[in-house]
Scaffold this motif. Structure first.
Motif, PDB file in Angstrom:
ATOM      1  N   THR A   1      11.297   6.675  16.593  1.00 22.77           N
ATOM      2  CA  THR A   1      11.543   6.928  14.905  1.00 22.77           C
ATOM      3  C   THR A   1      10.278   7.223  14.561  1.00 22.77           C
ATOM      4  O   THR A   1       9.760   7.947  13.615  1.00 22.77           O
ATOM      5  N   LEU A   2       9.211   6.702  15.234  1.00 25.34           N
ATOM      6  CA  LEU A   2       7.795   7.000  14.534  1.00 25.34           C
ATOM      7  C   LEU A   2       7.531   8.391  14.980  1.00 25.34           C
ATOM      8  O   LEU A   2       6.727   8.909  13.944  1.00 25.34           O
ATOM      9  N   TYR A   3       7.629   8.907  16.074  1.00 27.16           N
ATOM     10  CA  TYR A   3       7.257  10.357  16.357  1.00 27.16           C
ATOM     11  C   TYR A   3       8.077  11.352  15.588  1.00 27.16           C
ATOM     12  O   TYR A   3       7.704  12.323  15.073  1.00 27.16           O
ATOM     13  N   ILE A   4       9.438  11.112  15.043  1.00 30.34           N
ATOM     14  CA  ILE A   4      10.262  12.170  14.428  1.00 30.34           C
ATOM     15  C   ILE A   4       9.846  11.900  12.646  1.00 30.34           C
ATOM     16  O   ILE A   4       9.649  12.762  12.168  1.00 30.34           O
ATOM     17  N   PHE A   5       9.633  10.784  12.166  1.00 33.00           N
ATOM     18  CA  PHE A   5       9.729  10.565  10.913  1.00 33.00           C
ATOM     19  C   PHE A   5       7.980  10.361  10.241  1.00 33.00           C
ATOM     20  O   PHE A   5       7.931  10.141   9.239  1.00 33.00           O
ATOM     21  N   ASP A   6       7.017  10.324  11.412  1.00 36.94           N
ATOM     22  CA  ASP A   6       5.616  10.164  11.009  1.00 36.94           C
ATOM     23  C   ASP A   6       4.982  11.336  11.934  1.00 36.94           C
ATOM     24  O   ASP A   6       4.378  11.997  11.029  1.00 36.94           O
ATOM     25  N   SER A   7       4.945  11.131  12.932  1.00 34.72           N
ATOM     26  CA  SER A   7       4.016  12.129  13.756  1.00 34.72           C
ATOM     27  C   SER A   7       4.496  13.463  13.497  1.00 34.72           C
ATOM     28  O   SER A   7       3.520  14.474  13.238  1.00 34.72           O
ATOM     29  N   CYS A   8       5.585  13.882  13.670  1.00 35.06           N
ATOM     30  CA  CYS A   8       6.093  15.436  13.384  1.00 35.06           C
ATOM     31  C   CYS A   8       5.728  15.787  12.009  1.00 35.06           C
ATOM     32  O   CYS A   8       5.365  16.806  11.633  1.00 35.06           O
ATOM     33  N   MET A   9       6.208  14.977  11.113  1.00 33.61           N
ATOM     34  CA  MET A   9       6.016  15.371   9.721  1.00 33.61           C
ATOM     35  C   MET A   9       4.646  15.540   9.240  1.00 33.61           C
ATOM     36  O   MET A   9       4.011  16.246   8.526  1.00 33.61           O
ATOM     37  N   MET A  10       3.559  14.452   9.633  1.00 34.01           N
ATOM     38  CA  MET A  10       2.194  14.639   9.483  1.00 34.01           C
ATOM     39  C   MET A  10       1.618  15.961  10.066  1.00 34.01           C
ATOM     40  O   MET A  10       0.689  16.617   9.648  1.00 34.01           O
ATOM     41  N   PHE A  11       2.005  16.280  11.242  1.00 30.05           N
ATOM     42  CA  PHE A  11       1.644  17.450  11.908  1.00 30.05           C
ATOM     43  C   PHE A  11       2.043  18.744  11.139  1.00 30.05           C
ATOM     44  O   PHE A  11       1.416  19.791  10.829  1.00 30.05           O
ATOM     45  N   ALA A  12       3.315  18.556  10.431  1.00 33.76           N
ATOM     46  CA  ALA A  12       3.949  19.676   9.775  1.00 33.76           C
ATOM     47  C   ALA A  12       2.977  19.956   8.538  1.00 33.76           C
ATOM     48  O   ALA A  12       2.685  20.953   8.089  1.00 33.76           O
ATOM     49  N   VAL A  13       2.597  18.741   7.846  1.00 37.13           N
ATOM     50  CA  VAL A  13       1.661  18.853   6.679  1.00 37.13           C
ATOM     51  C   VAL A  13       0.372  19.570   6.926  1.00 37.13           C
ATOM     52  O   VAL A  13       0.002  20.543   6.391  1.00 37.13           O
TER      53      VAL A  13
ATOM     54  N   GLY B   1       0.802  -1.045   0.055  1.00 36.98           N
ATOM     55  CA  GLY B   1      -0.051  -0.094   0.035  1.00 36.98           C
ATOM     56  C   GLY B   1       0.782   1.244   0.080  1.00 36.98           C
ATOM     57  O   GLY B   1       0.461   2.247  -0.564  1.00 36.98           O
ATOM     58  N   LEU B   2       1.905   1.162   0.524  1.00 33.30           N
ATOM     59  CA  LEU B   2       2.904   2.390   0.713  1.00 33.30           C
ATOM     60  C   LEU B   2       3.286   2.649  -0.462  1.00 33.30           C
ATOM     61  O   LEU B   2       4.053   3.696  -0.964  1.00 33.30           O
ATOM     62  N   PHE B   3       3.961   1.437  -1.148  1.00 34.41           N
ATOM     63  CA  PHE B   3       4.620   1.654  -2.413  1.00 34.41           C
ATOM     64  C   PHE B   3       3.490   2.305  -3.390  1.00 34.41           C
ATOM     65  O   PHE B   3       4.116   2.869  -4.388  1.00 34.41           O
TER      66      PHE B   3
ATOM     67  N   MET C   1       5.990  11.969   1.293  1.00 34.87           N
ATOM     68  CA  MET C   1       6.901  11.020   0.790  1.00 34.87           C
ATOM     69  C   MET C   1       8.003  10.494   1.769  1.00 34.87           C
ATOM     70  O   MET C   1       8.185   9.203   1.591  1.00 34.87           O
ATOM     71  N   ILE C   2       8.559  11.288   2.389  1.00 35.74           N
ATOM     72  CA  ILE C   2       9.709  10.977   3.346  1.00 35.74           C
ATOM     73  C   ILE C   2       9.009  10.236   4.577  1.00 35.74           C
ATOM     74  O   ILE C   2       9.694   9.007   4.604  1.00 35.74           O
ATOM     75  N   ARG C   3       7.834  10.617   4.810  1.00 28.19           N
ATOM     76  CA  ARG C   3       7.163   9.604   5.670  1.00 28.19           C
ATOM     77  C   ARG C   3       6.866   8.443   5.333  1.00 28.19           C
ATOM     78  O   ARG C   3       7.122   7.069   5.972  1.00 28.19           O
ATOM     79  N   SER C   4       6.254   8.269   4.101  1.00 23.85           N
ATOM     80  CA  SER C   4       5.930   6.979   3.524  1.00 23.85           C
ATOM     81  C   SER C   4       7.282   5.973   3.241  1.00 23.85           C
ATOM     82  O   SER C   4       7.240   4.803   3.277  1.00 23.85           O
ATOM     83  N   ILE C   5       8.540   6.663   2.710  1.00 21.37           N
ATOM     84  CA  ILE C   5       9.678   6.020   2.525  1.00 21.37           C
ATOM     85  C   ILE C   5      10.015   5.338   3.887  1.00 21.37           C
ATOM     86  O   ILE C   5      10.416   4.261   4.099  1.00 21.37           O
ATOM     87  N   PHE C   6      10.103   6.000   5.027  1.00 21.35           N
ATOM     88  CA  PHE C   6      10.229   5.731   6.284  1.00 21.35           C
ATOM     89  C   PHE C   6       9.462   4.369   6.835  1.00 21.35           C
ATOM     90  O   PHE C   6      10.036   3.448   7.304  1.00 21.35           O
TER      91      PHE C   6
ATOM     92  N   PHE D   1       2.421   9.391  -5.536  1.00 17.63           N
ATOM     93  CA  PHE D   1       3.045  10.900  -5.263  1.00 17.63           C
ATOM     94  C   PHE D   1       4.273  11.067  -6.453  1.00 17.63           C
ATOM     95  O   PHE D   1       4.396  12.353  -6.716  1.00 17.63           O
ATOM     96  N   GLY D   2       4.994  10.260  -6.714  1.00 15.72           N
ATOM     97  CA  GLY D   2       6.183  10.627  -7.633  1.00 15.72           C
ATOM     98  C   GLY D   2       5.617  11.127  -9.016  1.00 15.72           C
ATOM     99  O   GLY D   2       6.051  12.008  -9.627  1.00 15.72           O
ATOM    100  N   ILE D   3       4.517  10.384  -9.600  1.00 16.35           N
ATOM    101  CA  ILE D   3       3.928  10.643 -10.605  1.00 16.35           C
ATOM    102  C   ILE D   3       3.228  11.982 -10.644  1.00 16.35           C
ATOM    103  O   ILE D   3       3.300  12.883 -11.461  1.00 16.35           O
ATOM    104  N   PHE D   4       2.644  12.241  -9.531  1.00 15.56           N
ATOM    105  CA  PHE D   4       1.964  13.480  -9.078  1.00 15.56           C
ATOM    106  C   PHE D   4       2.956  14.703  -9.176  1.00 15.56           C
ATOM    107  O   PHE D   4       2.695  15.602  -9.655  1.00 15.56           O
ATOM    108  N   ALA D   5       3.974  14.436  -8.506  1.00 13.56           N
ATOM    109  CA  ALA D   5       5.017  15.444  -8.604  1.00 13.56           C
ATOM    110  C   ALA D   5       5.806  15.666  -9.865  1.00 13.56           C
ATOM    111  O   ALA D   5       5.872  16.847 -10.312  1.00 13.56           O
TER     112      ALA D   5
END
Length: 280
Positions: free
Chosen positions: A234-246, A158-160, A210-215, A166-170
């Motif tokens: 690792t979850l809070y840095i690469f998922d939680s923080c990034m999604m709140f930033a979004v 699902g993440l792939f 994209m960074i979050r999904s790769i993580f 997202f790659g095609i979208f970009a």
């Protein structure tokens, strides 16, 4: 004192989840949900409801995660937090995809789109729904040693899908901007339409997701005994923080002005002298 418990002999968690960290993020996403709901309500930008629901999914996920602190052997808190935190970005993506179509229409630049505008949103949102369903279907397979590998495989799949979309979208957004730069439309000069700010916002939030999904892909490819699934930070840095930033970036560059700007500008374009078109 909380202790790590097993569920039918299988440890759902590799650590005791922090109630404090989960409490911080459930509060942040509660504010994000309220803020985005207010934006949708006041601006009538209905296509952003998916984003607001994504904020609510994050809130629910961290509520369940907070409750799991003293219930590491209980199945429901684990499944709920795993499902809602995992699939929330797919809902963010749905509104992000729809925003690009509105940017293109707002400045009358349909001819510059790599994908026909009438199919643009449908194509990416359909891919997003597929990613959502595949990831969501894994939630019921992550609580048993006999099915956890299948569940992890579904998450990665699902993440792939999400990463590819997202790659095609970009690529679509970059090609569109490049073509527009070479051959701008009259509407693109209008100060009433914040299309440049909206496009930059799309690049920023897309990069974060994209960074979050790769993580998350790396996390699940490393498996249950890997470092990433075994350490909560690792979850809070690469998922939680990034999604709140979004949610913050999307809020401060809210795309609600695109359609109204296009409406105002379409009336003005009628009055543009022929000489202007020649210069463009």
């Amino acid at each position: 004192m909380a202790v790590l418990e097993s569920h039918n002999g299988y440890y759902l968690w590799k650590y005791i989840p922090s109630s404090a960290a989960a409490g911080i993020f459930l509060t942040l996403f509660l504010f994000a949900t309220a803020a985005h709901a207010y934006k949708v309500w006041t601006t009538k930008a209905k296509f952003c409801w998916a984003f607001t629901i994504g904020c609510f999914f994050e809130f629910v996920g961290y509520c369940a995660r907070a409750s799991a602190h003293n219930k590491t052997g209980k199945l429901m808190p684990y499944i709920i937090q795993n499902f809602f935190i995992l699939v929330a970005p797919a809902l963010f993506a749905a509104s992000i995809y729809m925003t690009l179509g509105r940017i293109i229409r707002s400045i009358g630049a349909e001819k510059h789109s790599l994908v026909k505008v009438t199919w643009l949103t449908k194509t990416f949102v359909c891919g997003d729904i597929m990613s959502f369903l595949v990831q969501g279907g894994s939630a019921g397979l992550m609580f048993s040693a006999s099915t956890v590998n299948i569940g992890q495989g579904m998450v990665v799949g699902g993440l792939f899908i999400q990463i590819v979309m997202f790659g095609i979208f970009a690529l679509t957004a970059v090609v569109f901007q490049s073509r527009l730069r070479s051959n701008p439309t009259p509407q693109s000069y209008s100060s009433d339409i914040p299309w440049k700010q909206s496009l930059n916002m799309l690049y920023a939030v897309s990069a974060l997701i994209m960074i979050r999904s790769i993580f998350r892909v790396i996390e699940y490819l490393m498996g249950q005994n890997g470092y990433l699934l075994g350490h909560e930070w690792t979850l809070y840095i690469f998922d939680s923080c990034m999604m709140f930033a979004v949610t913050v970036v999307f809020y401060f560059r809210y795309p609600s002005e695109l359609e109204r700007g296009a409406g105002r500008d379409s009336a003005n374009v009628q009055m543009v002298p022929q000489e202007f078109y020649a210069k463009v």
